[in-house]
Design a protein around this motif. Sequence first.
Motif, PDB file in Angstrom:
ATOM      1  N   GLY A  36      90.785  64.031  26.529  1.00 24.38           N
ATOM      2  CA  GLY A  36      91.769  64.804  27.465  1.00 24.38           C
ATOM      3  C   GLY A  36      92.802  63.942  27.881  1.00 24.38           C
ATOM      4  O   GLY A  36      92.868  62.830  27.903  1.00 24.38           O
ATOM      5  N   ALA A  37      93.718  64.957  28.667  1.00 18.16           N
ATOM      6  CA  ALA A  37      94.752  64.174  29.387  1.00 18.16           C
ATOM      7  C   ALA A  37      94.117  63.497  30.614  1.00 18.16           C
ATOM      8  O   ALA A  37      93.154  63.863  31.168  1.00 18.16           O
ATOM      9  CB  ALA A  37      95.761  65.400  29.805  1.00 18.16           C
ATOM     10  N   LYS A  38      94.864  62.546  30.973  1.00 17.80           N
ATOM     11  CA  LYS A  38      94.585  61.520  31.947  1.00 17.80           C
ATOM     12  C   LYS A  38      94.207  62.328  33.271  1.00 17.80           C
ATOM     13  O   LYS A  38      93.249  61.952  33.965  1.00 17.80           O
ATOM     14  CB  LYS A  38      95.472  60.637  32.092  1.00 17.80           C
ATOM     15  N   ALA A  43      84.326  65.489  29.647  1.00 17.51           N
ATOM     16  CA  ALA A  43      83.127  64.502  29.339  1.00 17.51           C
ATOM     17  C   ALA A  43      82.331  65.161  28.253  1.00 17.51           C
ATOM     18  O   ALA A  43      81.927  66.412  28.690  1.00 17.51           O
ATOM     19  CB  ALA A  43      82.473  63.733  30.383  1.00 17.51           C
ATOM     20  N   MET A  44      81.775  64.588  27.449  1.00 21.55           N
ATOM     21  CA  MET A  44      80.700  65.072  26.322  1.00 21.55           C
ATOM     22  C   MET A  44      79.496  64.196  26.806  1.00 21.55           C
ATOM     23  O   MET A  44      79.632  63.057  26.725  1.00 21.55           O
ATOM     24  CB  MET A  44      81.223  64.640  24.882  1.00 21.55           C
ATOM     25  N   LYS A  53      76.686  68.781  25.357  1.00 23.34           N
ATOM     26  CA  LYS A  53      77.683  69.751  26.072  1.00 23.34           C
ATOM     27  C   LYS A  53      79.061  69.190  26.591  1.00 23.34           C
ATOM     28  O   LYS A  53      78.812  67.681  26.709  1.00 23.34           O
ATOM     29  CB  LYS A  53      76.983  70.432  27.214  1.00 23.34           C
ATOM     30  N   THR A  54      79.975  69.835  26.619  1.00 16.58           N
ATOM     31  CA  THR A  54      81.482  69.173  27.134  1.00 16.58           C
ATOM     32  C   THR A  54      81.331  69.794  28.432  1.00 16.58           C
ATOM     33  O   THR A  54      81.188  71.081  28.726  1.00 16.58           O
ATOM     34  CB  THR A  54      82.362  69.721  26.333  1.00 16.58           C
ATOM     35  N   VAL A  55      81.808  68.999  29.708  1.00 14.57           N
ATOM     36  CA  VAL A  55      81.877  69.417  30.808  1.00 14.57           C
ATOM     37  C   VAL A  55      83.272  68.705  31.414  1.00 14.57           C
ATOM     38  O   VAL A  55      83.966  67.900  31.049  1.00 14.57           O
ATOM     39  CB  VAL A  55      80.843  68.927  31.781  1.00 14.57           C
ATOM     40  N   SER A  56      83.539  69.645  32.405  1.00 13.10           N
ATOM     41  CA  SER A  56      84.919  69.388  33.344  1.00 13.10           C
ATOM     42  C   SER A  56      84.546  68.982  34.612  1.00 13.10           C
ATOM     43  O   SER A  56      83.385  69.341  35.165  1.00 13.10           O
ATOM     44  CB  SER A  56      85.875  70.484  33.354  1.00 13.10           C
ATOM     45  N   ALA A  71      88.674  57.403  33.381  1.00 13.84           N
ATOM     46  CA  ALA A  71      88.887  56.773  32.106  1.00 13.84           C
ATOM     47  C   ALA A  71      87.403  55.936  31.992  1.00 13.84           C
ATOM     48  O   ALA A  71      87.185  55.565  30.938  1.00 13.84           O
ATOM     49  CB  ALA A  71      90.007  55.985  32.086  1.00 13.84           C
ATOM     50  N   GLN A  72      86.716  55.433  33.163  1.00 18.08           N
ATOM     51  CA  GLN A  72      85.302  54.695  33.223  1.00 18.08           C
ATOM     52  C   GLN A  72      83.986  55.456  32.903  1.00 18.08           C
ATOM     53  O   GLN A  72      83.203  55.097  32.565  1.00 18.08           O
ATOM     54  CB  GLN A  72      85.210  53.831  34.274  1.00 18.08           C
TER      55      GLN A  72
END
Length: 90
Positions: A36-38, A43-44, A53-56, A71-72
Amino acid sequence: MTNSLTSSKTPARVAQTATQNSALPHHGLSLLGLFGAKDNLQAMVRLPSGRIKTVSAGERVSSSRVLGIDAQGIVLEKSGRTQRIEMPGS
């Protein structure tokens, strides 16, 4: 008309080099990828059940809350304790 794509097996040497046994733990939550955008990364993750699962940030996952994603890796909070999960190989 013929199909120019052919199916073939991966050569054993290539498969052996590209495959790592037990690279991720079989229990617990595992970070598989970030995208995704910076300023709005997602996160998957692989859940302890094996489900993907994909989470925000702000969402709940595996009885934890996602505090942040960079990013890490991801930062989780569970029962007042924080835990950072980094990308494998970082």
